[in-house]
Scaffold this motif. Structure first.
Motif, PDB file in Angstrom:
ATOM      1  N   GLY A  24     -38.051 -30.683 -21.173  1.00  0.00           N
ATOM      2  CA  GLY A  24     -38.078 -30.707 -19.806  1.00  0.00           C
ATOM      3  C   GLY A  24     -36.788 -30.293 -19.014  1.00  0.00           C
ATOM      4  N   TYR A  25     -36.960 -29.470 -17.670  1.00  0.00           N
ATOM      5  CA  TYR A  25     -35.914 -29.257 -17.177  1.00  0.00           C
ATOM      6  C   TYR A  25     -36.053 -29.575 -15.766  1.00  0.00           C
ATOM      7  N   PRO A  26     -35.134 -30.084 -14.814  1.00  0.00           N
ATOM      8  CA  PRO A  26     -35.454 -30.357 -13.534  1.00  0.00           C
ATOM      9  C   PRO A  26     -35.539 -28.646 -12.819  1.00  0.00           C
ATOM     10  N   ALA A  27     -36.140 -28.570 -11.987  1.00  0.00           N
ATOM     11  CA  ALA A  27     -36.482 -27.218 -11.393  1.00  0.00           C
ATOM     12  C   ALA A  27     -36.690 -27.341  -9.991  1.00  0.00           C
ATOM     13  N   THR A  28     -36.032 -26.421  -9.148  1.00  0.00           N
ATOM     14  CA  THR A  28     -36.263 -26.362  -7.658  1.00  0.00           C
ATOM     15  C   THR A  28     -36.020 -25.165  -7.137  1.00  0.00           C
ATOM     16  N   ARG A  29     -36.717 -24.808  -5.988  1.00  0.00           N
ATOM     17  CA  ARG A  29     -36.486 -23.447  -5.323  1.00  0.00           C
ATOM     18  C   ARG A  29     -36.815 -23.640  -3.827  1.00  0.00           C
ATOM     19  N   THR A  30     -36.373 -23.048  -2.904  1.00  0.00           N
ATOM     20  CA  THR A  30     -36.464 -22.971  -1.377  1.00  0.00           C
ATOM     21  C   THR A  30     -36.677 -21.866  -0.885  1.00  0.00           C
ATOM     22  N   LEU A  31     -37.769 -21.593  -0.197  1.00  0.00           N
ATOM     23  CA  LEU A  31     -37.940 -20.369   0.471  1.00  0.00           C
ATOM     24  C   LEU A  31     -38.260 -20.641   2.000  1.00  0.00           C
ATOM     25  N   ARG A  32     -38.331 -19.770   2.952  1.00  0.00           N
ATOM     26  CA  ARG A  32     -38.401 -19.962   4.279  1.00  0.00           C
ATOM     27  C   ARG A  32     -39.652 -19.101   4.886  1.00  0.00           C
ATOM     28  N   LEU A  33     -40.438 -19.807   5.425  1.00  0.00           N
ATOM     29  CA  LEU A  33     -41.811 -18.814   6.059  1.00  0.00           C
ATOM     30  C   LEU A  33     -41.658 -18.851   7.559  1.00  0.00           C
ATOM     31  N   ARG A  34     -41.763 -17.629   8.011  1.00  0.00           N
ATOM     32  CA  ARG A  34     -41.324 -17.339   9.436  1.00  0.00           C
ATOM     33  C   ARG A  34     -42.771 -16.949   9.823  1.00  0.00           C
ATOM     34  N   PRO A  35     -43.732 -17.865  10.613  1.00  0.00           N
ATOM     35  CA  PRO A  35     -44.911 -17.657  11.119  1.00  0.00           C
ATOM     36  C   PRO A  35     -44.905 -16.277  12.328  1.00  0.00           C
ATOM     37  N   GLU A  36     -45.737 -15.430  12.238  1.00  0.00           N
ATOM     38  CA  GLU A  36     -46.081 -14.364  13.251  1.00  0.00           C
ATOM     39  C   GLU A  36     -47.217 -14.662  14.162  1.00  0.00           C
ATOM     40  N   PRO A  37     -47.167 -14.107  15.299  1.00  0.00           N
ATOM     41  CA  PRO A  37     -48.215 -14.669  16.371  1.00  0.00           C
ATOM     42  C   PRO A  37     -49.494 -14.381  15.970  1.00  0.00           C
TER      43      PRO A  37
END
Length: 144
Positions: free
Chosen positions: A61-74
């Motif tokens: 087992g390994y700690p895992a992370t990720r970060t993304l950004r979601l920009r909504p459209e109209p």
């Protein structure tokens, strides 16, 4: 399938994630278990998508992370970027199903998103190219 008129509203909140990871070239597999949080991020209505958990690979087992950004459209769709702002993919779940492609150097990521219900969605990434031959299958379930 579950129709999603506003992808940002649908995703906002905390989700439990279970992901199977297959390295088809090496014949090995692993899994990821953790959480995905979609939280407001700035005045433009964007969401920060943070995953945290444990990746288990060949029994370790390994700690895992990720970060993304979601920009909504109209129109209820969204544009997804990496944390540093580089483009990743678009996302449109208005029909409950979306297919997208992300070129990464010489590799190709083909993603299939499926909104199964108000509290569950699936994501499959097929990665092919000179560096990778992988299949990632994820199930997201809303918590609380």
């Amino acid at each position: 399938m579950h129709l999603v008129p506003d992808v940002a509203a649908y995703l906002t909140g905390r989700w439990h994630v279970e992901r199977a990871v297959y390295d088809l070239r090496a014949g090995t597999e692993g899994s990821f278990r953790g959480t995905a949080d979609f939280t407001p991020d700035g005045p433009d209505g964007a969401l920060c998508h943070t995953e945290e958990g444990e990746l288990t690979w060949e029994g370790v087992g390994y700690p895992a992370t990720r970060t993304l950004r979601l920009r909504p459209e109209p129109d209820g769709t969204a544009t997804v970027t990496f944390a540093d702002g580089r483009p990743f993919h678009d996302l449109d779940l208005r029909t409950g199903h979306w297919t997208t492609v992300h070129p990464c150097a010489a590799d190709r990521y083909e993603g299939v998103f499926t909104a199964v219900a108000a509290d569950r969605w699936h994501l499959e990434w097929r990665v092919t190219g000179p560096a990778k031959d992988q299949l990632l299958r994820s199930v997201y379930r809303r918590t609380g």
